[in-house]
Structure formats: structure tokens, C-alpha cells
Design a protein around this motif. Structure first.
Motif, PDB file in Angstrom:
ATOM      1  N   ILE A 138      15.825  -3.756 -13.485  1.00 37.95           N
ATOM      2  CA  ILE A 138      14.748  -2.871 -13.915  1.00 37.95           C
ATOM      3  C   ILE A 138      14.562  -3.041 -15.423  1.00 37.95           C
ATOM      4  N   VAL A 139      13.315  -3.079 -15.858  1.00 31.87           N
ATOM      5  CA  VAL A 139      13.028  -3.203 -17.291  1.00 31.87           C
ATOM      6  C   VAL A 139      13.097  -1.805 -17.895  1.00 31.87           C
ATOM      7  N   TYR A 140      14.143  -1.550 -18.676  1.00 35.40           N
ATOM      8  CA  TYR A 140      14.287  -0.242 -19.311  1.00 35.40           C
ATOM      9  C   TYR A 140      13.338  -0.097 -20.492  1.00 35.40           C
ATOM     10  N   MET A 141      13.251  -1.153 -21.265  1.00 33.82           N
ATOM     11  CA  MET A 141      12.360  -1.091 -22.425  1.00 33.82           C
ATOM     12  C   MET A 141      12.064  -2.504 -22.915  1.00 33.82           C
ATOM     13  N   ILE A 142      11.036  -2.608 -23.752  1.00 36.07           N
ATOM     14  CA  ILE A 142      10.684  -3.872 -24.391  1.00 36.07           C
ATOM     15  C   ILE A 142      10.956  -3.702 -25.882  1.00 36.07           C
ATOM     16  N   GLY A 143      11.677  -4.643 -26.461  1.00 38.09           N
ATOM     17  CA  GLY A 143      11.975  -4.525 -27.892  1.00 38.09           C
ATOM     18  C   GLY A 143      12.672  -5.785 -28.366  1.00 38.09           C
ATOM     19  N   PHE A 144      13.174  -5.772 -29.576  1.00 34.38           N
ATOM     20  CA  PHE A 144      13.905  -6.872 -30.204  1.00 34.38           C
ATOM     21  C   PHE A 144      12.971  -8.034 -30.567  1.00 34.38           C
ATOM     22  N   ALA A 145      12.151  -8.471 -29.617  1.00 28.41           N
ATOM     23  CA  ALA A 145      11.180  -9.547 -29.876  1.00 28.41           C
ATOM     24  C   ALA A 145       9.973  -9.255 -28.986  1.00 28.41           C
ATOM     25  N   PHE A 148      10.343  -9.037 -25.077  1.00 29.00           N
ATOM     26  CA  PHE A 148      11.747  -9.136 -24.655  1.00 29.00           C
ATOM     27  C   PHE A 148      12.153  -7.914 -23.834  1.00 29.00           C
ATOM     28  N   PRO A 149      12.582  -8.126 -22.564  1.00 29.00           N
ATOM     29  CA  PRO A 149      12.954  -6.975 -21.738  1.00 29.00           C
ATOM     30  C   PRO A 149      14.443  -6.625 -21.849  1.00 29.00           C
ATOM     31  N   ALA A 216       7.896  -1.952 -19.534  1.00 31.35           N
ATOM     32  CA  ALA A 216       8.955  -0.999 -19.200  1.00 31.35           C
ATOM     33  C   ALA A 216       8.641  -0.413 -17.823  1.00 31.35           C
ATOM     34  N   GLY A 217       9.655  -0.306 -16.969  1.00 30.63           N
ATOM     35  CA  GLY A 217       9.467   0.257 -15.640  1.00 30.63           C
ATOM     36  C   GLY A 217       9.358  -0.797 -14.545  1.00 30.63           C
ATOM     37  N   ASP A 218       9.038  -2.041 -14.910  1.00 31.34           N
ATOM     38  CA  ASP A 218       8.923  -3.106 -13.907  1.00 31.34           C
ATOM     39  C   ASP A 218      10.264  -3.369 -13.227  1.00 31.34           C
ATOM     40  N   LYS A 219      10.160  -3.811 -11.963  1.00 30.23           N
ATOM     41  CA  LYS A 219      11.351  -4.336 -11.284  1.00 30.23           C
ATOM     42  C   LYS A 219      11.272  -5.856 -11.329  1.00 30.23           C
ATOM     43  N   ILE A 220      12.431  -6.471 -11.436  1.00 32.17           N
ATOM     44  CA  ILE A 220      12.441  -7.924 -11.595  1.00 32.17           C
ATOM     45  C   ILE A 220      13.336  -8.586 -10.565  1.00 32.17           C
ATOM     46  N   LYS A 221      12.846  -9.688 -10.002  1.00 28.61           N
ATOM     47  CA  LYS A 221      13.668 -10.535  -9.130  1.00 28.61           C
ATOM     48  C   LYS A 221      13.675 -11.934  -9.745  1.00 28.61           C
ATOM     49  N   PHE A 222      14.860 -12.511  -9.912  1.00 26.96           N
ATOM     50  CA  PHE A 222      14.935 -13.895 -10.370  1.00 26.96           C
ATOM     51  C   PHE A 222      14.966 -14.809  -9.147  1.00 26.96           C
ATOM     52  N   LYS A 223      14.205 -15.904  -9.213  1.00 25.80           N
ATOM     53  CA  LYS A 223      14.160 -16.828  -8.078  1.00 25.80           C
ATOM     54  C   LYS A 223      14.568 -18.231  -8.558  1.00 25.80           C
ATOM     55  N   PRO A 224      15.673 -18.755  -8.013  1.00 29.71           N
ATOM     56  CA  PRO A 224      16.112 -20.095  -8.458  1.00 29.71           C
ATOM     57  C   PRO A 224      15.100 -21.155  -8.036  1.00 29.71           C
ATOM     58  N   ILE A 225      14.775 -22.055  -8.953  1.00 28.10           N
ATOM     59  CA  ILE A 225      13.867 -23.157  -8.642  1.00 28.10           C
ATOM     60  C   ILE A 225      14.462 -24.469  -9.141  1.00 28.10           C
ATOM     61  N   SER A 226      13.942 -25.564  -8.582  1.00 30.88           N
ATOM     62  CA  SER A 226      14.434 -26.882  -8.986  1.00 30.88           C
ATOM     63  C   SER A 226      13.746 -27.323 -10.277  1.00 30.88           C
TER      64      SER A 226
END
Lengths: 238, 334
Positions: A138-145, A148-149, A216-226
């Protein structure tokens, strides 16, 4: 909604919802952010949501022109406005979060530290990829750059300490791990994170209306790719 | 158009900043010294937010390829046109072909050059400010280099009137300037205020009594590791009573935060949007121009000011700027 208000200098107010990082507090932050997004108060310049706070920036000069009658100091007046605004805010069911899929090409030249993370946790690199891509983030916040999540939800089984000496340049879109956190670098920056892969998706898009792929608030799924998929996706997004 | 003959140390296009995108991690950027920038614009008939050139310590050499109005405000970097010294805080009519150069640093750190109509670069997210690190905004997202050509924007009718007025007074010099000047209060502020005022920060009480006292009694030095992002200060080590973890939250222009090494950092125009270090204090808006003009090696002394008093000073300052603006309009439109 119960909150505490604190000044941040002479032109901002921090709305504090709690003193820890929890999903519950995050939801309140999200709720108030979405209300502020649709609340076009003349005195408000902008707001910055974070883990447990939303900070509202105001223009004391504009406020003083609005308060001519009650002669309240600008800070007090904005506090009153915010209290009034927040007392009418309820913690309704917020709309379902967006789910954003982030394709990642793990390891190789994109993820020079994948081996380290595996070894550090007594796992194979394949297992690290499985665990990282299997997590619900879950993206708690955007900051630093820009874009950047700060992500919550990485399994502790793939945690890894930061490098002792940060790298001077980390290429944009690199996925990394630092302690129990995972993140993606949107622009080239120095940094001490352990790098495990790269996404072909640009996270910072300065030419778009909303310059950040993630919010902020988004849900994220990482998907492995070649590597092949990476290259064709990278071409597409350019 | 101006042609950059020499770039100077760090010359970039800035306006009053980029707002509304900090929630996406996009920093506000913008000029370090808003007061000098705004006055520079007013003196050439621009709106206060028009883009100016921000010069740092060593100024550039600029060839003007069109007659125009300029003004130079802020730090005194010994400006001269074709070798003839020109004054700061003035409206200057400069002729096509003239060369504007800078020399010794007499005072301050950053000077601002405004030109009638501003500088014509694209708006990125509502601002012309250069965001150096992300490579966006300003002139191709970077500071200016030798050979760059920067175009002027569209002049206002006020600028045109001011130019007409000065054109009539033309001499055989490469420039002429208005004998009329900015009210002294706005300029003398830079010299008369020796202390930087501070509103106590949200975590002020986290610091030990000794550190709280030292912060307001012993001056700090601006270190060479100071830039548009923040000033790293050297002086008393500031310690927190209990090493509590802070949760990252928004910071702003002038926030004084203290990392675990105990040396305070004052956040400036190119600060990140959020920070996770305890905030011992905040420089109020009214004193940020003083800070913007501090250079490495300078000494900064802090004194406490209540929030309400700081806002009153800010409102007073804004009134003075309004008077200046009205004065210029009256002089040239009546």
C-alpha cells in the motif's frame, strides 16, 4: 474526527491523526486528503499528506483580508476553519483503492543486490523474487523524490540492511529494499538501498496532469517480467 | 534576447515556485530570496511572479541583443554595463549590444535580474522555476551555460510606459537609470536585522534544556555544504532528550531540522517535501530573505519570536511591497 492541530511555521498547519503508522490512521489521512482535494478554499495553497498527518499550507495575507471583521490572527482563523471542516468529515467507507500493477525485471544488471538480499536471508534469488512479487503493498505517502512511494507491506523475510556507503547514482525506476521497506526510485539519485530490479514504467511524468504514476492510498502488485518484456514495455512507454 | 557569454557559478531561471504538486513529491523550487525577486520584477513593470535570473556569488556575463528594461536586486555582486558600474534596486534602460558583467562580491549571496516581460521559457506544472535535480522547468531544466540564448517574454503596458520615459532621457551611455528608488525600509532590512527570528518548532521540547538554550544564545556558522536545498550549520551540537523515532511529515521553507549528528539544517527553496528529523524551529517568511543572502562562513544568530508576531511582521512587509507597487503604477500611469 478527532485530530490535533500544530503550526508548521507561519504559513502551514499540521493536522495530526495519531502518532503511529497504521492502516487505520492512513485511512483517515486519505479521507481528509480527498475532502481537501475537492474543497476549494481561497486561503489554501496546497496540502501534503504523510503517514499520520496532512499539512495544509495557507497564505496569511489572503487570510487576513478574509478576517477583517473578527480580527483573528491568521493562524487562529485557519485553525477554526479546519476544525469546522474536519468536524463535518466522517470516516465513511472510502472508495476502493486503485490497484496498480508494476512490472519488474528482477536481478541481472538491474538488480545487482538481489544475490545479497537472498544470501542475507538464507534464500535463493528466485525465492526472493517470489516473496517480493507476492506481497500486497500500500502506498502510504509520496515524498523524498517526485513520485517516490513509501510502501507498507513488504514481508520481513526479505528485509536487508542499507549499504554502508551509498551509491552515487541509482538509475531511475530501480526497485530497492532498505531495512523492512521496499521502494522505487523515480529519478536518478544517490542512495544506499539494495537494488533488486527495475520497472519499465516511468514513475515521474512531468508532462502529465498528475505527475506521479502512484498516489497515496494506491495498492501495488509487483509482476516479474523477462528482459525481453522489459525492453518492449520500455519502448512503449517512451 | 540575452546571450550568455559566461555562466557564473549557478545562474538559473526561477519564479515564486511550483505549488500544488508537493503531494506528488514534486518540490516547490523557486527563488531563494522572494523579496529581492519581487522588487526586481516590480521595478521593470512585471508581475511579482514573473521569472527572473537567480545569480549565486559569482555572476554571469550577459550580452543584451535588444533594448529593454532591467533591474538587479539582492546581493551586491558589483554589476557593470560595458564596464560602467550600475546601482542595485533601480530601473535600468539597457541598450542593445551592451554587456552586463559582475565582479567582486560586496555583500549577500544571491542577486536577481528581472527584465521587462520576464524570460520566455515554458511553464512546467504552472511554474517557470528550474528544478535542477529532476531536470525540468526553467531553461531546459538546467542552470545557464555559455552560449545559451534566452528570449524575453511579452512586455506589460506598464513596462512599455516606463521604457518610453527612460528612452527620452537617453544619454550616450550604454544605459540610463531612473533617479527614483525603492523605499529604504525594504532594502535596509537586509543590513539592520542581524538576528534571524525563529518560531519554535513542533519538536522543540524534545531537545535538552542545554540545547534549547544554546540554539538561541550561540551563533551558528553556515558551512560550505549549503545550497538551494538547505543550509548545514555548524555550532553547538543539539541533542534530543529521548531518542524517539519521528514519523516523516511535511516540512517547509525555513524549517530547521536536526539529524542525529546534532548539526541543524535549515531547509531552503529546493527542500524535499517531507522530512523525518525533529524540527527545533522555523524561520518565519519575513526573515527568509536574510537567510537566502547568507553565504558559507557567515554567522547566524537566532532569536525567538511568537507565531502571531511573525505573521504581523509578514503582513507589514506585504503592505510595504504593495506601497511600492502602487507608487510605480501611479508614477507611470497618471
Amino acid at each position: 474526527m478527532k485530530v490535533r492541530l500544530h503550526p508548521l511555521g507561519d504559513n502551514a498547519i499540521i493536522i495530526e491523526f495519531g502518532e503511529e503508522i497504521t492502516i487505520d490512521i492512513h485511512k483517515k489521512v486519505q479521507r481528509v486528503s480527498s475532502l481537501l482535494e475537492n474543497h476549494s478554499a481561497q486561503w489554501m495553497i496546497e496540502f501534503i499528506p504523510a503517514f499520520s498527518t496532512v499539512t495544509v499550507f495557507y497564505d496569511p495575507l489572503l487570510v487576513s483580508s478574509l478576517t477583517k471583521q473578527d480580527r483573528l490572527p491568521p493562524y487562529k482563523w485557519v485553525c477554526n476553519e479546519l476544525q469546522r471542516f474536519l468536524s463535518s468529515a466522517t470516516i465513511e467507507e472510502t472508495p476502493a483503492p486503485r490497484v496498480v500493477e508494476i512490472p519488474v525485471c528482477y536481478g541481472g544488471e538491474f538488480g545487482p543486490d538481489l544475490e545479497f538480499v537472498a544470501e542475507h536471508n538464507g534464500l535463493t534469488p528466485e525465492k526472493v523474487i517470489d516473496i517480493h512479487a507476492d506481497g500486497d503493498y500500500i502506498v502510504y505517502m509520496i515524498g523524498f523524490a517526485p513520485g517516490f512511494p513509501y510502501l507498507g507491506g513488504m514481508p520481513e523475510t526479505i528485509a536487508a540492511p542499507r549499504r554502508e556507503s551509498p551509491r552515487f547514482k541509482i538509475p531511475p525506476r530501480t526497485v530497492g529494499i532498505a531495512g523492512r521497506q521496499t521502494g522505487i526510485y523515480p529519478i536518478e539519485t544517490p542512495g544506499g538501498w539494495r537494488l533488486i530490479g527495475r520497472t519499465p514504467l516511468p514513475l515521474f511524468r512531468p508532462d502529465q496532469n498528475i505527475p506521479s504514476l502512484l498516489r497515496a492510498g494506491d495498492k501495488i502488485k509487483f509482476k516479474p517480467i523477462s528482459l525481453e518484456e522489459y525492453k518492449s514495455l520500455e519502448e512503449e512507454s517512451q | 534576447m540575452i546571450r550568455i557569454m559566461k555562466p557564473g557559478l549557478l545562474t538559473s531561471i526561477q519564479d515564486l515556485g511550483r505549488y500544488g504538486y508537493q503531494k506528488y513529491g514534486v518540490i516547490s523550487s523557486g527563488v531563494m530570496d522572494q523579496l529581492a525577486h519581487r522588487i526586481a520584477n516590480l521595478l521593470v513593470g512585471n508581475s511579482e511572479n514573473e521569472a527572473t535570473l537567480e545569480l549565486t556569488l559569482i555572476g554571469p556575463a550577459l550580452r543584451f541583443e535588444r533594448d529593454t528594461l532591467i533591474s538587479i536586486c539582492g546581493a551586491d555582486l558589483s554589476p557593470a554595463i560595458d564596464g560602467i558600474p550600475v546601482q542595485l534596486w533601480k530601473t535600468i534602460y539597457i541598450k542593445s549590444g551592451s554587456l552586463l558583467t559582475f565582479g567582486r562580491n560586496q555583500s549577500g549571496c544571491r542577486a536577481y535580474i528581472a527584465a521587462a516581460g520576464g524570460f520566455s521559457v515554458p511553464d512546467v506544472m504552472g511554474s517557470k522555476s528550474t528544478y535542477l535535480r529532476a531536470g525540468i522547468g526553467g531553461f531546459e531544466g538546467r542552470s545557464l551555460n555559455t552560449g545559451d540564448e534566452v528570449l524575453f517574454g511579452m512586455q506589460s503596458s506598464l513596462s512599455a510606459k516606463m521604457m518610453d520615459y527612460l528612452r527620452k532621457q537617453q544619454t550616450d551611455q550604454p544605459f540610463s537609470q531612473l533617479d527614483w528608488s525603492v523605499s529604504s525600509g525594504l532594502i535596509s532590512f537586509y543590513k539592520s536585522n542581524t538576528k534571524i527570528r525563529i518560531i519554535k518548532g513542533r519538536q522543540f521540547d524534545w531537545f535538552t534544556k542545554d540545547s534549547q538554550k544554546a540554539f538561541f544564545s550561540v551563533p551558528f556558522q553556515v558551512t560550505p555544504q549549503s545550497d538551494r536545498m538547505g543550509y548545514r550549520l555548524n555550532g553547538s551540537k543539539l541533542e534530543v532528550e529521548n531518542k524517539a523515532e519521528m514519523i516523516s511529515e511535511a516540512v517547509s521553507f525555513g524549517t530547521v531540522q536536526v539529524p542525529s549528528n546534532g548539526s541543524p539544517i535549515v531547509l531552503m527553496a529546493d527542500r524535499q517535501t517531507t522530512g523525518g528529523y525533529p524540527k527545533i524551529g522555523q524561520v518565519p517568511a519575513v526573515d527568509l530573505p536574510l537567510l537566502a543572502q547568507a553565504k558559507p562562513g557567515d554567522s547566524l544568530a537566532f532569536e525567538e519570536i511568537p507565531l502571531e508576531a511573525a505573521q504581523n511582521l509578514y503582513l507589514k512587509r506585504e503592505q510595504e511591497i504593495q506601497h511600492l507597487k502602487q507608487g510605480i503604477i501611479l508614477k507611470f500611469t497618471s
